[in-house]
Design a protein around this motif. Structure first.
Motif, PDB file in Angstrom:
ATOM      1  N   LYS A 177      41.664  62.961  13.717  1.00  0.00           N
ATOM      2  CA  LYS A 177      41.074  63.737  13.229  1.00  0.00           C
ATOM      3  C   LYS A 177      39.826  63.747  12.537  1.00  0.00           C
ATOM      4  CE  LYS A 177      44.487  66.298  16.260  1.00  0.00           C
ATOM      5  NZ  LYS A 177      45.415  66.628  16.154  1.00  0.00           N
ATOM      6  N   SER A 194      38.012  61.022  11.204  1.00  0.00           N
ATOM      7  CA  SER A 194      37.022  60.428  11.474  1.00  0.00           C
ATOM      8  C   SER A 194      35.991  61.283  12.710  1.00  0.00           C
ATOM      9  CB  SER A 194      38.108  58.736  12.688  1.00  0.00           C
ATOM     10  OG  SER A 194      38.976  58.230  11.446  1.00  0.00           O
ATOM     11  N   SER A 195      34.732  59.919  11.803  1.00  0.00           N
ATOM     12  CA  SER A 195      34.021  60.676  13.650  1.00  0.00           C
ATOM     13  C   SER A 195      33.346  59.321  13.133  1.00  0.00           C
ATOM     14  CB  SER A 195      32.905  61.795  12.335  1.00  0.00           C
ATOM     15  OG  SER A 195      32.476  61.073  11.616  1.00  0.00           O
ATOM     16  N   THR A 196      31.975  59.793  13.753  1.00  0.00           N
ATOM     17  CA  THR A 196      31.367  57.920  14.408  1.00  0.00           C
ATOM     18  C   THR A 196      31.076  57.086  13.009  1.00  0.00           C
ATOM     19  OG1 THR A 196      30.231  59.244  16.295  1.00  0.00           O
ATOM     20  CG2 THR A 196      29.656  57.201  16.139  1.00  0.00           C
ATOM     21  N   ASN A 243      34.837  55.319  10.693  1.00  0.00           N
ATOM     22  CA  ASN A 243      35.675  55.405  11.599  1.00  0.00           C
ATOM     23  C   ASN A 243      37.369  54.766  10.160  1.00  0.00           C
ATOM     24  OD1 ASN A 243      38.028  54.280  13.545  1.00  0.00           O
ATOM     25  ND2 ASN A 243      36.519  53.360  14.703  1.00  0.00           N
ATOM     26  N   GLU A 255      31.797  53.179  21.168  1.00  0.00           N
ATOM     27  CA  GLU A 255      32.345  54.392  20.781  1.00  0.00           C
ATOM     28  C   GLU A 255      33.306  54.977  21.093  1.00  0.00           C
ATOM     29  OE1 GLU A 255      31.938  56.447  18.482  1.00  0.00           O
ATOM     30  OE2 GLU A 255      31.609  57.947  19.130  1.00  0.00           O
ATOM     31  N   ARG A 309      37.003  56.636  20.708  1.00  0.00           N
ATOM     32  CA  ARG A 309      37.515  57.922  21.185  1.00  0.00           C
ATOM     33  C   ARG A 309      38.621  57.777  21.593  1.00  0.00           C
ATOM     34  NH1 ARG A 309      32.016  60.191  24.063  1.00  0.00           N
ATOM     35  NH2 ARG A 309      30.491  60.416  21.779  1.00  0.00           N
ATOM     36  N   GLU A 312      39.419  69.440  14.569  1.00  0.00           N
ATOM     37  CA  GLU A 312      39.155  68.432  15.714  1.00  0.00           C
ATOM     38  C   GLU A 312      38.113  68.233  17.002  1.00  0.00           C
ATOM     39  OE1 GLU A 312      41.590  67.008  18.775  1.00  0.00           O
ATOM     40  OE2 GLU A 312      42.760  69.374  18.897  1.00  0.00           O
ATOM     41  N   PRO A 313      37.297  67.176  16.135  1.00  0.00           N
ATOM     42  CA  PRO A 313      35.897  67.138  17.701  1.00  0.00           C
ATOM     43  C   PRO A 313      36.317  66.753  18.111  1.00  0.00           C
ATOM     44  CG  PRO A 313      36.708  65.039  16.170  1.00  0.00           C
ATOM     45  CD  PRO A 313      37.602  65.792  15.477  1.00  0.00           C
ATOM     46  N   TYR A 357      34.745  65.161  22.036  1.00  0.00           N
ATOM     47  CA  TYR A 357      33.477  65.151  23.176  1.00  0.00           C
ATOM     48  C   TYR A 357      33.186  65.249  24.104  1.00  0.00           C
ATOM     49  CZ  TYR A 357      34.058  62.478  18.970  1.00  0.00           C
ATOM     50  OH  TYR A 357      34.556  61.535  17.458  1.00  0.00           O
TER      51      TYR A 357
END
Lengths: 689, 689
Positions: free
Chosen positions: B89, B91-93, B96, B298, B302, B426-427, B429
């Motif tokens: 949570k 992390s993002s693109t 990492n 990617e 995820r 949290e992201p 997608y």
């Protein structure tokens, strides 16, 4: 009457009713192609000679695919993924032809496959009247089923004896028609050339059912008779110029099954019972295989082919359930059925008013039996050894019965095929077999409940792991000599044989057979009702709809055509240069890693050579390996896939985004020459030798 | 009465009956450790101070794991796989941290987690009498359940108000005892150091639940209060000398659940209904996640954490079904139950003769509801967005009720935890969420049938893909401000909000709640019956058996010990050199690829440093991250797994081949220094700063 060429079609008067131009729908019998549509839409009229030539140059692979003759000396091209089972069986720990590919540098190096059978369709005869005459209307379903099986076996046996050809009575239109198909049968099939699986199946499961694609999904076999290459009159000439976008193309092949003509009750059964049951089983196997594969590279090699098959099927069923839950598709089916019912009601002389209700009732009985039937009969403990043990057990009993009363796979006309499978010497890996059976024992316990008597019988009072090990290590069924010995025994002798796998087959056989009997009896009920619905359909629409696929030869057609997907225009062709782009984009990580041979050949490739292409021809599983032809009947590619949108074709045809996918003849030739140095094969195929 | 330290145990007289030495069985309350066994077998007597120290140095991670304080400045060590959800949570693109690891070079760089809560157990109080007094014997099950929930909520609220501590009433012995647990709660938890997931989870799913292992499955957090590192009195000293084979070790941690004390009827329910239902769902999700992951890197990033969680659970259930189908285990359970029933019959004054029948009847009702309950309630459409929408919908209604009558997650004492989850950032997608919901819609249609009214309501007259896209892209639930706005609304205001995800939650809520009510009422029946069986068990055996795990703090113990597997002796320890051997053996192919940092450090490693080790301590899911202690209460390792044979520990303990697996303190320190240059953290932990 033999429906070969060139005969006037009986239904010409009715056909005239159907003059509205339709989409490129249909999987047509070559004896009854959609001549008027082809002429009206494409100005093309296939001649009887054209039809006979493509029929006899087309090949059915007995493991479920299609192919075509590529030279007068019996070369056959099919998909690598159709051939991979045979290639796998030729491999071992020392020789991994799936991974490394294979290239016979001389005929002496061509490798004989363990159990591959090829069939070529020689003739079709309509035997509807004879079959129907043998099934008296007053018979109970189980008796009617025996009567039908009996007359079909009789016709097949008679034909085999008269012609020496494999003879199958094929049920079309769910029982609306019966045709006798006669096949030339080839059982000596040798591996000539196969690329690495990584070139054939580049992009693997992730790219399967997708487009753009970059797959050299081809393999060459050669057919032998009497230890010499067979000489064939009908083979397809390859046209190295390929196709252009918008061009009319054909495929001839063996679509396995579609369910276009089923009733709403059958559709609901598929949606609520059949697909869910199968999906559970497939996902269970996929997880098992992937986790086994991950433990070591040798495991991965052993399981690779099966992983592909299962993941492929799972995607197919994914596509089906999407379609079955699509209210647009359902509404169209409902409307179609309502119209047929109205027509039936308006024409009581067709005697079909209660046909739908009969099917609904039969389907309910089948639904109750389906799960047990799958688990005890169809899936055969997910074990080759169990399958062989059961074949031996039943062969002894069934052979004692009159031909027509036997289970269908034991009829005389199927004996060669049956024995080829029973005596196949494919390798059996003990640990893998134990793991599969352990998983299966747990699976049936979870599906049926651990206290179910048949589960208890299967477990034999032991934990699944213990039982599976005992079944595999204690059995001699893996031994060919043992199987041959058992095959020669009478039922009484066989009853004395103490082998745990045979004992397991015995323990579940009564229930497995009983369940199958129920299902077959109800299938008979449905078949009779479908025959009546078929009469309604004919009377109402003529043959606007082709029969559902039956793993028999069909002709489909369409145009080379890109599509729009998620707002993006996807052109109809990919090229070889794109393959390298895709590999780089995915960092060459499996399954996007190109084989070393391709990396070494990169600079020698003509990068803009068309590689894969899409078209609107109607295809389905079983069409894999179908030659893709131009209007001259020349080979311009080989079908190997449909895109994800095509999976709904099982229930309905549409060409907005659904496409068939073929390898382009130009890509095949370029790769054979540039990567594989297969110039002698290219010369044989192009006739430039 | 507060059962803290040092109090005489009430059952000492009964305990004297149990003098036969037993295996290292049991997950013991720290207020009731197996003192006599420890003394008799190992000559070890933990003092009250020892017990209090290890209790307060142990940490519960609210996402389902364990950990321990490692320094006076609030450093906490847990497993990487426990931390990975929090790391994911963060992390993002662009960043990492799962793949690359993370190392805060200063406190300013310590990263605040989005929704991680840590608890430290401060005290335990027995409230059995008070709970039982509130549940009048003449109440119907649903009313009794409300009464019980009500008194529990009242006790918790009262305790929270008095102490300011998180207060949970815990049900032990399936209702035989109720304890009030008070926790110090920490919600500002920051990531300090994590290795690459590839070092933590080297060997991935294939090696999961196996031994030998080579995993640096650790992560360091630091706990803050008022924006400053918390100062803790109780933290574990690390002993850099580690352990030796045969040594007595302890684990303190939070085993999630075991089912040791269930009846045969409940065991059969687990075998025939519960495990099969869960397995189907897990395998469906595993296949979905793996196929999504394969489409791009990617996607794989995820899904990675979820893939691990699901594959891990699937293996757990694999182990369980193996145990449940093992006639040896079942026979032992049957014998135990028969003996208890006989004892109950011989002692009617215990009032338990019909307790087993009550449970059997209740279990049948639960069995009928279980599938729908899972699908409509527990699995929450496999969607974070749906879960949040439902939380908002229910919060409005539940808040209006008296505290004791609310669904348990809405009681006042749980509000902090509830809001932490609801307002987590949290992201999300979009494509992934759509895919999961599409799959879920298909899944419930297949499980319940497409015509089921609740399935129809969920589909809303659309195809699953269309419906899923509409639910996700049309909803604003992903927006924190929107959620906060909705959370402040009354039920009437909320009813006016037009959001498709909220509408879906509304559409299925009545049935979801009704099903849950049935299950909770029957759970109440079972609980009352289990309380009676617990009396029988006490009277017969004393507390020879520890209570089933309840995700509360327990002490287990055992010895460092290798095992024999498939005829091979497997030593208790692996070393760091072995890691490189294993990577080479598997050609460094994922998941057997070591991170670049390890490859670069290869020559600097002391290769014979012990890395992972096995011991006989009884553990289960939830114990991940448990400190492994020596008799001085020093940290000598951290538990991260059990081997495949340990999975049956859910139902029975055995130490022939079942083992817990820990990372060795020596391996952790060696890697922190050699690979990660984390000398300042090592100095802080070892107190050499």
């Amino acid at each position: 009457m033999t429906l070969s060429f060139p005969r006037p079609r009986l239904l010409i008067a009715v056909l005239l009713l159907a003059t509205v131009l339709r989409a490129d729908d249909g999987m047509w019998l070559l004896t009854n192609p959609p001549l008027q549509d082809l002429k009206a839409k494409y100005g093309f009229e296939p001649t009887p000679a054209w039809l006979e030539h493509v029929q006899k140059a087309s090949v059915r692979m007995n493991n479920g695919g299609s192919g075509s003759f590529a030279s007068a000396d019996g070369l056959v091209i099919t998909n690598h993924h159709v051939a991979s089972d045979a290639i796998y069986k030729l491999s071992s720990t020392g020789h991994n032809y799936l991974e490394d590919g294979y290239h016979a540098k001389s005929r002496a190096e061509e490798l004989k496959c363990t159990d591959l059978e090829l069939n070529v369709l020689m003739s079709i005869e309509d035997v509807t009247a004879r079959v129907n005459a043998a099934v008296k209307p007053d018979l109970a379903p189980a008796e009617a089923n025996v009567a039908r099986r009996s007359i079909m076996a009789e016709i097949e046996k008679e034909s085999l004896e008269q012609s020496g050809l494999r003879s199958d009575v094929v049920t079309l239109y769910q029982g609306g028609q019966y045709h006798l198909y006669r096949y030339k049968r080839y059982t000596d099939v040798r591996l000539v050339w196969a690329p690495e699986q990584q070139a054939a199946f580049f992009g693997g499961d992730p790219d399967n059912f997708e487009f753009p694609r970059y797959n050299l999904d081809v393999t060459l076999f050669r057919v032998y008779e009497n230890d010499a290459p067979v000489k064939v009159e009908h083979y397809l000439k390859w046209n190295p110029a390929g196709t252009t976008a918008g061009e009319l193309v054909f495929i001839t092949g063996h679509p396995g099954s579609t369910q276009r003509l089923i009733t709403m009750a059958e559709l609901e059964y598929a949606r609520d019972i059949q697909v869910p049951n199968v999906m559970r089983y497939l996902k269970n196997r996929e997880v098992l295989l992937l986790s086994y594969s991950a433990r070591s590279e040798e495991n991965a090699r052993r399981a690779k082919d099966e992983v592909f098959t299962i993941a492929n099927s799972r995607k197919v069923y994914d596509g089906r359930i999407s379609g079955l839950l699509d209210p647009v598709l359902i509404a169209a089916k409902e409307a179609e059925e309502a119209a047929l019912k109205t027509f039936a009601a308006d024409h009581p002389e067709l005697g079909a008013t209660d046909a739908w209700d009969k099917i609904t009732a039969a389907q309910l009985v089948i639904a109750r039996q389906a799960l047990r039937h799958n688990l005890l009969e169809a899936y055969a403990f997910n074990s080759d050894l169990f399958g062989k043990a059961r074949s031996l057990l039943r062969a002894a009993t069934e052979r004692a019965l009159p031909n027509g009363e036997r289970l269908r796979e034991f009829r005389d006309s199927a004996r060669t095929e049956f024995e080829l499978a029973l005596f196949s010497e494919e390798p059996v890996y003990e640990d893998f077999e134990i793991l599969k059976i352990k998983n299966y024992l747990e699976y049936i316990a979870m599906e049926l409940g651990a206290k179910d008597p048949v589960v208890q019988a299967a477990l034999g009072g032991k934990a699944p792991a213990v039982r599976a090990a005992e079944l595999v290590t204690g059995s001699k069924i893996h031994d060919l000599a043992f199987r041959k010995k058992l095959y020669a025994m009478s039922p009484e002798e066989l009853a004395q044989v103490d082998d745990p796998m045979l004992a397991l087959a015995r323990a579940v056989d009564a229930e497995a057979r009983a369940g199958r009997k129920v299902i077959e009896a109800q299938a008979e009920v449905k078949q009779q009702a479908h025959a009546r619905i078929a009469r309604v359909r004919y009377a109402k629409d003529g043959d606007k709809v082709s029969p559902d696929a039956t793993f028999t030869l069909r002709l489909a057609y369409g145009t080379v055509k890109g599509l729009q997907q998620d707002g993006v225009d996807i052109p109809a062709y990919t090229d070889i240069a794109g393959t390298f782009v895709r590999a780089t984009e995915r960092n060459n990580v499996p399954p996007f890693n190109l084989p070393a041979t391709w990396l070494a050949a990169k600079d020698r490739f003509k990068g803009d050579t068309p590689f894969n292409f899409i078209h609107t021809s109607y295809s389905i599983g079983g069409n894999s390996g179908s030659p893709t032809l131009n209007r001259n009947g020349e080979f311009v590619g080989i079908l190997f896939d449909g895109n994800i949108h095509s999976l709904v074709w099982n229930y309905a045809y549409s060409d907005t985004v659904a496409r068939s996918v073929s390898v382009d003849v130009r890509g095949i030739l370029e790769a054979m020459r540039t990567v594989y140095g297969a110039d002698e094969l290219v010369a044989e195929i192009l006739g430039t030798k």
